[in-house]
Design a protein around this motif. Sequence first.
Motif, mmCIF file in Angstrom:
data_model
loop_
_atom_site.group_PDB
_atom_site.id
_atom_site.type_symbol
_atom_site.label_atom_id
_atom_site.label_comp_id
_atom_site.label_asym_id
_atom_site.label_seq_id
_atom_site.Cartn_x
_atom_site.Cartn_y
_atom_site.Cartn_z
ATOM 1 N N ALA A 95 -7.460 -2.207 -16.784
ATOM 2 C CA ALA A 95 -7.335 -3.427 -16.077
ATOM 3 C C ALA A 95 -8.767 -3.498 -14.847
ATOM 4 O O ALA A 95 -9.633 -2.311 -14.405
ATOM 5 C CB ALA A 95 -6.271 -3.307 -15.497
ATOM 6 N N THR A 96 -8.707 -5.158 -14.372
ATOM 7 C CA THR A 96 -9.241 -4.534 -13.266
ATOM 8 C C THR A 96 -8.322 -4.690 -12.295
ATOM 9 O O THR A 96 -7.178 -5.689 -11.919
ATOM 10 C CB THR A 96 -10.548 -6.049 -12.473
ATOM 11 N N THR A 97 -8.665 -3.838 -10.689
ATOM 12 C CA THR A 97 -8.012 -4.287 -10.132
ATOM 13 C C THR A 97 -7.622 -4.253 -8.366
ATOM 14 O O THR A 97 -8.757 -4.473 -7.981
ATOM 15 C CB THR A 97 -7.146 -2.612 -10.101
ATOM 16 N N VAL A 98 -6.869 -5.475 -7.972
ATOM 17 C CA VAL A 98 -6.846 -5.843 -6.607
ATOM 18 C C VAL A 98 -5.674 -6.163 -5.144
ATOM 19 O O VAL A 98 -4.332 -5.979 -6.320
ATOM 20 C CB VAL A 98 -7.566 -7.130 -7.158
ATOM 21 N N ALA A 99 -6.205 -5.231 -4.435
ATOM 22 C CA ALA A 99 -4.978 -5.675 -3.243
ATOM 23 C C ALA A 99 -5.457 -6.243 -2.252
ATOM 24 O O ALA A 99 -6.411 -6.644 -1.715
ATOM 25 C CB ALA A 99 -4.501 -4.181 -3.213
ATOM 26 N N GLU A 100 -4.562 -6.725 -1.964
ATOM 27 C CA GLU A 100 -3.894 -7.971 -0.904
ATOM 28 C C GLU A 100 -5.037 -7.285 0.796
ATOM 29 O O GLU A 100 -4.101 -5.746 0.874
ATOM 30 C CB GLU A 100 -2.805 -8.585 -0.628
ATOM 31 N N SER A 101 -5.836 -7.148 1.678
ATOM 32 C CA SER A 101 -6.050 -6.808 2.380
ATOM 33 C C SER A 101 -5.072 -7.062 3.655
ATOM 34 O O SER A 101 -4.400 -7.632 3.874
ATOM 35 C CB SER A 101 -7.662 -7.408 3.655
ATOM 36 N N GLU A 102 -5.138 -5.628 4.864
ATOM 37 C CA GLU A 102 -4.247 -5.789 6.061
ATOM 38 C C GLU A 102 -4.291 -7.216 6.857
ATOM 39 O O GLU A 102 -3.522 -7.402 7.250
ATOM 40 C CB GLU A 102 -4.484 -4.137 6.657
ATOM 41 N N ASN A 103 -5.379 -7.536 6.702
ATOM 42 C CA ASN A 103 -5.690 -8.633 7.600
ATOM 43 C C ASN A 103 -5.174 -9.940 6.729
ATOM 44 O O ASN A 103 -4.613 -10.837 7.861
ATOM 45 C CB ASN A 103 -7.174 -9.642 7.228
ATOM 46 N N SER A 104 -4.991 -10.138 5.736
ATOM 47 C CA SER A 104 -4.004 -11.186 5.417
ATOM 48 C C SER A 104 -2.631 -11.137 5.112
ATOM 49 O O SER A 104 -1.739 -12.353 4.899
ATOM 50 C CB SER A 104 -4.505 -12.444 4.805
ATOM 51 N N ALA A 105 -2.233 -10.259 4.770
ATOM 52 C CA ALA A 105 -0.365 -9.339 4.350
ATOM 53 C C ALA A 105 0.485 -8.863 5.232
ATOM 54 O O ALA A 105 0.119 -8.726 6.363
ATOM 55 C CB ALA A 105 -0.762 -7.767 3.975
ATOM 56 N N VAL A 106 1.555 -10.051 5.179
ATOM 57 C CA VAL A 106 2.299 -10.361 6.152
ATOM 58 C C VAL A 106 3.185 -8.768 6.265
ATOM 59 O O VAL A 106 2.959 -8.505 7.643
ATOM 60 C CB VAL A 106 3.204 -11.102 5.900
ATOM 61 N N VAL A 107 2.971 -8.137 4.851
ATOM 62 C CA VAL A 107 3.359 -7.174 4.884
ATOM 63 C C VAL A 107 2.661 -5.974 4.438
ATOM 64 O O VAL A 107 2.895 -5.491 3.162
ATOM 65 C CB VAL A 107 5.184 -6.378 5.096
ATOM 66 N N PHE A 108 2.201 -4.932 4.960
ATOM 67 C CA PHE A 108 1.134 -4.217 3.646
ATOM 68 C C PHE A 108 1.905 -3.832 3.246
ATOM 69 O O PHE A 108 0.852 -2.571 2.531
ATOM 70 C CB PHE A 108 0.033 -3.603 5.182
ATOM 71 N N GLY A 109 2.752 -2.990 2.965
ATOM 72 C CA GLY A 109 3.079 -1.678 2.180
ATOM 73 C C GLY A 109 3.061 -1.901 0.810
ATOM 74 O O GLY A 109 2.462 -0.466 0.612
ATOM 75 N N MET A 110 3.354 -2.474 0.433
ATOM 76 C CA MET A 110 2.322 -2.673 -1.237
ATOM 77 C C MET A 110 1.066 -2.247 -1.620
ATOM 78 O O MET A 110 0.670 -1.891 -2.419
ATOM 79 C CB MET A 110 3.385 -3.528 -2.174
ATOM 80 N N PRO A 111 0.494 -3.113 -0.391
ATOM 81 C CA PRO A 111 -1.300 -3.672 -0.732
ATOM 82 C C PRO A 111 -1.756 -1.682 -0.802
ATOM 83 O O PRO A 111 -2.342 -1.243 -0.549
ATOM 84 C CB PRO A 111 -1.798 -4.017 0.017
ATOM 85 N N LYS A 112 -1.146 -1.492 0.545
ATOM 86 C CA LYS A 112 -1.147 0.297 1.093
ATOM 87 C C LYS A 112 -1.038 1.457 0.008
ATOM 88 O O LYS A 112 -2.088 1.927 -0.068
ATOM 89 C CB LYS A 112 -0.998 0.327 2.368
ATOM 90 N N ALA A 113 0.082 0.811 -0.474
ATOM 91 C CA ALA A 113 0.842 1.903 -0.915
ATOM 92 C C ALA A 113 -0.473 1.970 -2.218
ATOM 93 O O ALA A 113 -0.709 2.955 -2.944
ATOM 94 C CB ALA A 113 2.226 2.246 -2.183
ATOM 95 N N ALA A 114 -0.866 0.837 -2.664
ATOM 96 C CA ALA A 114 -1.770 0.899 -4.555
ATOM 97 C C ALA A 114 -3.055 1.245 -3.693
ATOM 98 O O ALA A 114 -4.119 1.799 -4.336
ATOM 99 C CB ALA A 114 -1.753 -0.521 -4.579
ATOM 100 N N ILE A 115 -3.619 0.604 -2.497
ATOM 101 C CA ILE A 115 -5.445 1.078 -2.259
ATOM 102 C C ILE A 115 -5.226 3.027 -1.842
ATOM 103 O O ILE A 115 -6.232 4.030 -2.386
ATOM 104 C CB ILE A 115 -5.466 0.062 -0.525
ATOM 105 N N ASP A 116 -3.669 3.272 -1.780
ATOM 106 C CA ASP A 116 -3.651 4.650 -1.334
ATOM 107 C C ASP A 116 -4.307 5.404 -2.883
ATOM 108 O O ASP A 116 -4.376 7.119 -2.575
ATOM 109 C CB ASP A 116 -2.939 6.065 -0.447
#
Length: 360
Positions: free
Chosen positions: A310-331
Amino acid sequence: RDYRISLNPNRSVKSLRQRHLQEGCLKKRIKTLIVDDSAVIQKLLVHKLSAYPEIEIVGTCEDPFQASQYLVEYDIDCMILDLELPKMDGVTFLKKLKKQCDVKTIVISGVLNNNHSAKDKLLDLGVLNALPKPNSNNMDSFFTELVSSIRSSVKKEQSIVNKLTASSPLLLIAASTGSTENIKRLLNGIDTKLTVIIIQHMGSEYTHKYAQSLNLISNLEVMQAKQDQYLYEGCAYLAPGNKHLQISKVEGKFQFTLDQSPQIHGVRPAADFTFLNLPAELAQNSTVLILSGMGRDGADGLARLKDLGATTVAESENSAVVFGMPKAAIDTGKVDRVLNFNEIVEYIKNITNKDEPNVA
């Protein structure tokens, strides 16, 4: 007097539409009927809606019995219906009509002013939308929503024909706090070739109405997923509140299973439940998107689907209201792109194109 509404089944809206689709001659203009006993409202609607070339006003009438004749004689796509009518009220008409044809209906009524429970009951009856009658203060916003609703009555007719296959492009979205309005923006620009699965952390009392609101603004057919429902191209499915959503392959076709097993990461539905159980053959043509939200839901499933192609994309901290889920994915180290939300919108718009979109 026993007033009855009767539509000739041989001339029903449904049979006419099927015949036109088979013959390949479905009109592009949206055939619209106005049912309101106020001559002023009739003239206002005709004047405003006639400015839109895609809308054709087939007729105006003042009661359900006149309306029933139009429904018999014409292939009506959309009916604008008042509730307070002579001879038969609009709600009774809707209940009778529901048994005989599938014309999309938009209710406009003064009854709906500051009465959310009335709107909910109408939506439960199957109306496409329900709006208070316009006044001098809300004329522009009223017609913006009305036209959007009329367009949604036919925009998906010819796109929902193919069941989802392993080669179909699939978008999987995990979202929570801060993402509900952004999902609307995202769906507003998605091409009808795409199939979308949305896992939005939301209570069961809200998901059905949220799916309806998404359907009004999207080119896709948006609905709340149901048990044993088959997946089709050109549709978006929202996981119902308080139930995990699983996609299973049964006799060569993909369908939904709803599951009330324990919460994952403190939530149900959980994106990880869907992602970790997704049939592996769907991964190759999937894009996994993690949007704003608390916690880490979706990260483990994203990692698994990335390994499957799959291709994977996460929202950046710059626009995310809450960065928890995107950060966990990036990690996890399995995210291909970290994009702000505006870049995500552009990326997803181009997801069915052969060439990669030009984003940073």
